[in-house]
Design a protein around this motif. Structure first.
Motif, short mmCIF file in Angstrom:
data_model
loop_
_atom_site.label_atom_id
_atom_site.label_comp_id
_atom_site.label_asym_id
_atom_site.label_seq_id
_atom_site.Cartn_x
_atom_site.Cartn_y
_atom_site.Cartn_z
N VAL A 81 0.85 -1.20 0.00
CA VAL A 81 0.00 0.00 0.00
C VAL A 81 0.88 1.24 0.00
O VAL A 81 2.04 1.21 0.42
CB VAL A 81 -0.95 0.02 1.21
CG1 VAL A 81 -1.90 -1.17 1.16
CG2 VAL A 81 -0.17 0.03 2.52
N GLY A 82 0.33 2.32 -0.51
CA GLY A 82 1.04 3.58 -0.57
C GLY A 82 0.83 4.41 0.68
O GLY A 82 0.25 3.96 1.68
N ARG A 83 1.26 5.65 0.62
CA ARG A 83 1.12 6.55 1.77
C ARG A 83 -0.34 6.83 2.09
O ARG A 83 -0.67 7.18 3.23
CB ARG A 83 1.86 7.86 1.48
CG ARG A 83 3.39 7.72 1.57
CD ARG A 83 4.09 8.93 1.03
NE ARG A 83 3.92 9.03 -0.43
CZ ARG A 83 4.47 9.99 -1.16
NH1 ARG A 83 5.21 10.93 -0.59
NH2 ARG A 83 4.27 10.01 -2.47
N ASP A 84 -1.22 6.66 1.11
CA ASP A 84 -2.66 6.85 1.35
C ASP A 84 -3.33 5.57 1.84
O ASP A 84 -4.56 5.51 1.97
CB ASP A 84 -3.36 7.35 0.08
CG ASP A 84 -3.22 6.36 -1.09
OD1 ASP A 84 -2.55 5.32 -0.92
OD2 ASP A 84 -3.76 6.67 -2.16
N HIS A 85 -2.53 4.52 2.08
CA HIS A 85 -3.00 3.21 2.58
C HIS A 85 -3.81 2.43 1.54
O HIS A 85 -4.42 1.41 1.88
CB HIS A 85 -3.81 3.37 3.88
CG HIS A 85 -3.06 4.08 4.96
ND1 HIS A 85 -1.95 3.54 5.60
CD2 HIS A 85 -3.23 5.32 5.49
CE1 HIS A 85 -1.48 4.41 6.48
NE2 HIS A 85 -2.23 5.50 6.43
N ALA A 86 -3.83 2.90 0.30
CA ALA A 86 -4.48 2.16 -0.78
C ALA A 86 -3.44 1.28 -1.48
O ALA A 86 -2.26 1.63 -1.56
CB ALA A 86 -5.11 3.11 -1.79
N GLU A 162 5.77 3.85 -5.53
CA GLU A 162 4.59 4.69 -5.75
C GLU A 162 4.68 5.41 -7.09
O GLU A 162 3.69 5.54 -7.82
CB GLU A 162 4.41 5.68 -4.60
CG GLU A 162 3.87 5.05 -3.34
CD GLU A 162 3.29 6.06 -2.36
OE1 GLU A 162 2.35 6.78 -2.74
OE2 GLU A 162 3.79 6.14 -1.23
#
Length: 295
Positions: A81-86, A162
């Protein structure tokens, strides 16, 4: 240099892996062109773990090298997951289907899935061994230069992921081109169905066929080539054709039809799912169909 047996996309098929290794000269080295994972519908016994364990043993034993395939990159992104948790790669039904055998073996985002995809980050995006080059889908000097400026060892880092997933920067586009190959948009009103039944409006272009100028002859991965018009392509903008003076290069990825063949003397795709093969390279500057081995 000892013989180098070059092995294309295994896709979790343990039997194909064994036959490929058996075909290699005992004293030679092995090189895998990526896509070790994610069994397709034709694999009767998906064995992602077995394949990965065997190939890792060959690599750690010094007998084999592996370049990254698009399935390895997709798995790296799918399970993180990325920094946006997606998730960095959408866990849509379509993508989950592509990764089904790997996820059946390891789960989604589990410690086991992260362990193996962490190993994938050790795979270089390409290998230039002097007399021979290896890349999963496309050798492009400009893209390799773009990546080398940041990553001279040809390996991605976690901090790149990312950006690579977004596919918008020059770096990300270069990575994507090496692992999936160049595409051109088809003429208005023209499309085809891929092997999964999805409608496609872009065609992969055979960057080693500089002499081919029509959609039907220049395109790759078309299950039914008659779906494409036999008309000339107006522009090859964005496609860098491989120079006839460049060293031999091997790729997989494209799910070629028919019998394995060497189309040009210094570039060959080895991915023939219906007629699996390997190539035993012995240092020759001009590739020969006599060194293709069906397995």
């Amino acid at each position: 240099m000892p013989p180098l047996t070059i092995i294309p996309d295994i896709h979790a098929d343990a039997d194909r892996l064994r036959r490929s290794v058996v075909a290699a000269p005992p004293a030679g080295k092995l090189a895998f062109l990526g896509d070790l994972i994610d069994a397709g519908p034709d694999v009767s016994r998906p064995a992602d773990l077995e394949v990965l364990q065997e190939v890792r043993g060959l690599v750690e034993g010094g007998r084999a090298q592996v370049v990254m395939g698009n399935h390895e990159l997709n798995a790296i992104l799918f399970h993180r997951v990325g920094r946006d948790h997606a998730p960095l790669r959408s866990r849509s039904e379509k993508n989950a289907k592509q990764h089904r055998s790997f996820c059946d073996a390891f789960g989604v985002g589990t410690p086991e899935a992260l362990y193996w995809t962490e190993w994938f980050l050790e795979f270089p995006l390409w290998l230039d061994l002097g007399g021979v080059r290896l890349v999963h889908a496309c050798w492009n000097d400009e893209d390799i230069g773009t990546i080398s400026t940041r990553r001279p060892d040809a390996r991605l880092r976690p901090e790149d992921l990312e950006e690579v997933a977004a596919k918008t920067s020059a770096f990300a586009k270069a990575v994507n081109n090496l692992l999936t190959g160049p595409e051109l948009r088809l003429p208005d009103g023209v499309s085809f169905r891929d092997k999964g039944g999805h409608e496609r409006h872009h065609a992969r272009i055979a960057w080693w066929r500089s002499q081919e100028r029509t959609w039907r002859r220049a395109s790759l991965s078309i299950p039914n080539p008659d779906e494409l018009p036999d008309t000339e392509i107006n522009s090859f903008d964005g496609v860098q054709f491989y120079s006839a003076s460049s060293p031999p290069v091997f790729v997989g990825h494209y799910k070629m039809l028919g019998e394995p063949t060497v189309e040009v003397p210094n570039a060959v795709c080895l991915d023939y799912p219906k007629n699996p093969c390997v190539y035993i390279w012995q240092g020759e500057a001009k590739l020969s169909g006599q060194l293709l081995r069906c397995i």
